[in-house]
Scaffold this motif. Structure first.
Motif, PDB file in Angstrom:
ATOM      1  N   SER A 130     -14.977 -50.050  16.647  1.00  0.00           N
ATOM      2  CA  SER A 130     -15.636 -50.711  17.775  1.00  0.00           C
ATOM      3  C   SER A 130     -15.448 -49.951  19.084  1.00  0.00           C
ATOM      4  CB  SER A 130     -15.081 -52.138  17.925  1.00  0.00           C
ATOM      5  OG  SER A 130     -13.689 -52.090  18.155  1.00  0.00           O
ATOM      6  N   ASP A 131     -14.743 -48.823  19.047  1.00  0.00           N
ATOM      7  CA  ASP A 131     -14.476 -48.041  20.248  1.00  0.00           C
ATOM      8  C   ASP A 131     -15.329 -46.772  20.208  1.00  0.00           C
ATOM      9  OD1 ASP A 131     -13.059 -46.037  22.004  1.00  0.00           O
ATOM     10  OD2 ASP A 131     -11.686 -47.726  22.286  1.00  0.00           O
ATOM     11  N   PRO A 132     -16.004 -46.390  21.318  1.00  0.00           N
ATOM     12  CA  PRO A 132     -16.840 -45.182  21.298  1.00  0.00           C
ATOM     13  C   PRO A 132     -16.048 -43.901  21.032  1.00  0.00           C
ATOM     14  CG  PRO A 132     -16.670 -46.068  23.530  1.00  0.00           C
ATOM     15  CD  PRO A 132     -16.046 -47.070  22.608  1.00  0.00           C
ATOM     16  N   ARG A 133     -14.723 -43.943  21.215  1.00  0.00           N
ATOM     17  CA  ARG A 133     -13.895 -42.773  20.940  1.00  0.00           C
ATOM     18  C   ARG A 133     -13.552 -42.662  19.454  1.00  0.00           C
ATOM     19  NH1 ARG A 133      -9.594 -44.514  25.446  1.00  0.00           N
ATOM     20  NH2 ARG A 133     -10.098 -46.453  24.355  1.00  0.00           N
ATOM     21  N   LEU A 134     -13.736 -43.753  18.714  1.00  0.00           N
ATOM     22  CA  LEU A 134     -13.513 -43.786  17.265  1.00  0.00           C
ATOM     23  C   LEU A 134     -14.557 -44.719  16.644  1.00  0.00           C
ATOM     24  CD1 LEU A 134     -11.489 -42.685  15.075  1.00  0.00           C
ATOM     25  CD2 LEU A 134     -10.259 -44.844  15.325  1.00  0.00           C
ATOM     26  N   PRO A 135     -15.849 -44.342  16.743  1.00  0.00           N
ATOM     27  CA  PRO A 135     -16.903 -45.251  16.283  1.00  0.00           C
ATOM     28  C   PRO A 135     -16.994 -45.385  14.769  1.00  0.00           C
ATOM     29  CG  PRO A 135     -17.849 -43.177  17.004  1.00  0.00           C
ATOM     30  CD  PRO A 135     -16.382 -43.113  17.309  1.00  0.00           C
ATOM     31  N   SER A 136     -16.585 -44.327  14.048  1.00  0.00           N
ATOM     32  CA  SER A 136     -16.619 -44.354  12.586  1.00  0.00           C
ATOM     33  C   SER A 136     -15.775 -43.208  12.043  1.00  0.00           C
ATOM     34  CB  SER A 136     -18.056 -44.245  12.059  1.00  0.00           C
ATOM     35  OG  SER A 136     -18.603 -42.987  12.401  1.00  0.00           O
ATOM     36  N   VAL A 137     -15.453 -43.318  10.763  1.00  0.00           N
ATOM     37  CA  VAL A 137     -14.698 -42.264  10.070  1.00  0.00           C
ATOM     38  C   VAL A 137     -15.266 -42.140   8.664  1.00  0.00           C
ATOM     39  CG1 VAL A 137     -12.441 -41.494   9.215  1.00  0.00           C
ATOM     40  CG2 VAL A 137     -12.578 -42.767  11.370  1.00  0.00           C
ATOM     41  N   LYS A 138     -15.446 -40.904   8.206  1.00  0.00           N
ATOM     42  CA  LYS A 138     -15.846 -40.649   6.818  1.00  0.00           C
ATOM     43  C   LYS A 138     -14.790 -39.768   6.177  1.00  0.00           C
ATOM     44  CE  LYS A 138     -20.836 -40.752   7.586  1.00  0.00           C
ATOM     45  NZ  LYS A 138     -22.068 -39.946   7.560  1.00  0.00           N
ATOM     46  N   LEU A 139     -14.390 -40.128   4.951  1.00  0.00           N
ATOM     47  CA  LEU A 139     -13.442 -39.338   4.171  1.00  0.00           C
ATOM     48  C   LEU A 139     -14.059 -38.997   2.824  1.00  0.00           C
ATOM     49  CD1 LEU A 139     -10.082 -41.351   4.595  1.00  0.00           C
ATOM     50  CD2 LEU A 139     -10.948 -39.494   6.031  1.00  0.00           C
ATOM     51  N   ASP A 140     -13.689 -37.839   2.275  1.00  0.00           N
ATOM     52  CA  ASP A 140     -14.085 -37.501   0.904  1.00  0.00           C
ATOM     53  C   ASP A 140     -13.101 -36.477   0.354  1.00  0.00           C
ATOM     54  OD1 ASP A 140     -15.174 -34.619   1.142  1.00  0.00           O
ATOM     55  OD2 ASP A 140     -16.350 -35.678   2.650  1.00  0.00           O
ATOM     56  N   THR A 141     -13.007 -36.420  -0.964  1.00  0.00           N
ATOM     57  CA  THR A 141     -12.160 -35.415  -1.615  1.00  0.00           C
ATOM     58  C   THR A 141     -13.047 -34.488  -2.425  1.00  0.00           C
ATOM     59  OG1 THR A 141     -11.760 -36.827  -3.555  1.00  0.00           O
ATOM     60  CG2 THR A 141     -10.148 -36.941  -1.759  1.00  0.00           C
ATOM     61  N   SER A 142     -12.793 -33.176  -2.271  1.00  0.00           N
ATOM     62  CA  SER A 142     -13.583 -32.186  -2.988  1.00  0.00           C
ATOM     63  C   SER A 142     -12.791 -30.896  -3.121  1.00  0.00           C
ATOM     64  CB  SER A 142     -14.892 -31.917  -2.227  1.00  0.00           C
ATOM     65  OG  SER A 142     -15.642 -30.924  -2.872  1.00  0.00           O
ATOM     66  N   ALA A 143     -12.682 -30.390  -4.345  1.00  0.00           N
ATOM     67  CA  ALA A 143     -12.060 -29.091  -4.636  1.00  0.00           C
ATOM     68  C   ALA A 143     -10.667 -28.954  -4.029  1.00  0.00           C
ATOM     69  CB  ALA A 143     -12.967 -27.963  -4.158  1.00  0.00           C
ATOM     70  N   GLY A 144      -9.872 -30.013  -4.103  1.00  0.00           N
ATOM     71  CA  GLY A 144      -8.492 -29.947  -3.626  1.00  0.00           C
ATOM     72  C   GLY A 144      -8.317 -30.181  -2.134  1.00  0.00           C
ATOM     73  N   TYR A 145      -9.356 -30.673  -1.465  1.00  0.00           N
ATOM     74  CA  TYR A 145      -9.275 -30.934  -0.029  1.00  0.00           C
ATOM     75  C   TYR A 145      -9.706 -32.357   0.297  1.00  0.00           C
ATOM     76  CZ  TYR A 145      -8.585 -25.990   0.872  1.00  0.00           C
ATOM     77  OH  TYR A 145      -8.065 -24.728   0.899  1.00  0.00           O
ATOM     78  N   LEU A 146      -9.070 -32.923   1.319  1.00  0.00           N
ATOM     79  CA  LEU A 146      -9.465 -34.206   1.877  1.00  0.00           C
ATOM     80  C   LEU A 146     -10.294 -33.907   3.117  1.00  0.00           C
ATOM     81  CD1 LEU A 146      -9.249 -37.329   2.098  1.00  0.00           C
ATOM     82  CD2 LEU A 146      -7.209 -36.955   3.502  1.00  0.00           C
ATOM     83  N   GLY A 147     -11.589 -34.220   3.061  1.00  0.00           N
ATOM     84  CA  GLY A 147     -12.483 -34.000   4.192  1.00  0.00           C
ATOM     85  C   GLY A 147     -12.446 -35.187   5.127  1.00  0.00           C
TER      86      GLY A 147
END
Length: 197
Positions: free
Chosen positions: A72-89
């Motif tokens: 709800s804050d414009p400084r942190l409006p959303s977050v996306k995470l994913d895992t691929s090839a040994g990395y957390l995006g």
């Protein structure tokens, strides 16, 4: 008698090298076999040790997991995470809205299905120009630091990939907190946690 002694001597002369060669061969074979068995036992126990270590820590973080949240804050409006090839995006818009005096930090708390937790900390010390990407294991108190910072060319979006090998689990509950100059100012999701699955 002399003939018998000659026959016995001749037979011994023939048999002695055969017995000697056969005995040495079997000693060498059994020695090599024992050595091979010893090496195999050593490798088996080393493998068992590694397997037991891995099983104690659980499975490596699964590939192909994803999750997102809305804040709800414009400084942190959303977050996306994913895992691929040994990395957390990690991808976070609103980065250009953050105006710290000293530093800001994205703190990502992840908890797996067994209740084990890790803190991924992404900190920018703007006053000194330094950055930090680290994974802190809450069970062992071990902290791993990784070089690098944002992968994004867009200044409004923070994007990075952190090696996920320190983390374990087939799914994760998570929450991101934005801290500016030591004060928590926003969370995503704003209440509770969301899932990475």
């Amino acid at each position: 008698m002399k003939t018998t002694q000659k026959v016995i001597a001749a037979m011994l002369a023939i048999m002695f090298p055969i017995v000697l060669a056969g005995g040495c061969g079997s000693r060498t074979t059994s020695s090599q076999s024992a050595s091979a068995d010893s090496q195999a036992d050593s490798q088996d126990s080393e493998t068992d040790s590694q397997d037991s270590t891995d099983s104690d820590d659980g499975s490596p973080l699964a590939n192909g997991l994803s999750g997102s949240c809305e804040g709800s804050d414009p400084r942190l409006p959303s977050v996306k995470l994913d895992t691929s090839a040994g990395y957390l995006g990690v991808e976070i818009p609103g980065n250009d809205q953050i105006r710290p005096n000293e530093f800001y930090s994205y703190d990502l708390m992840l908890t797996n299905e067994n209740g084990d937790s890790w803190m991924v900390q992404l900190s920018d010390y703007v006053s000194s120009g330094e950055t930090n990407r680290s994974v802190f294991n809450m069970q062992t108190s071990k902290n791993l630091n990784y070089p690098g910072w944002s992968n994004s060319d867009d200044k409004s979006v923070f994007s990075t990939s952190v090696p996920d090998t320190a983390m374990r689990g087939t799914s994760m509950d998570w929450q991101m907190t934005l801290s500016i100059d030591g004060n928590d100012v926003a969370k995503c999701p704003t209440d509770g946690t969301t899932s990475l699955e």
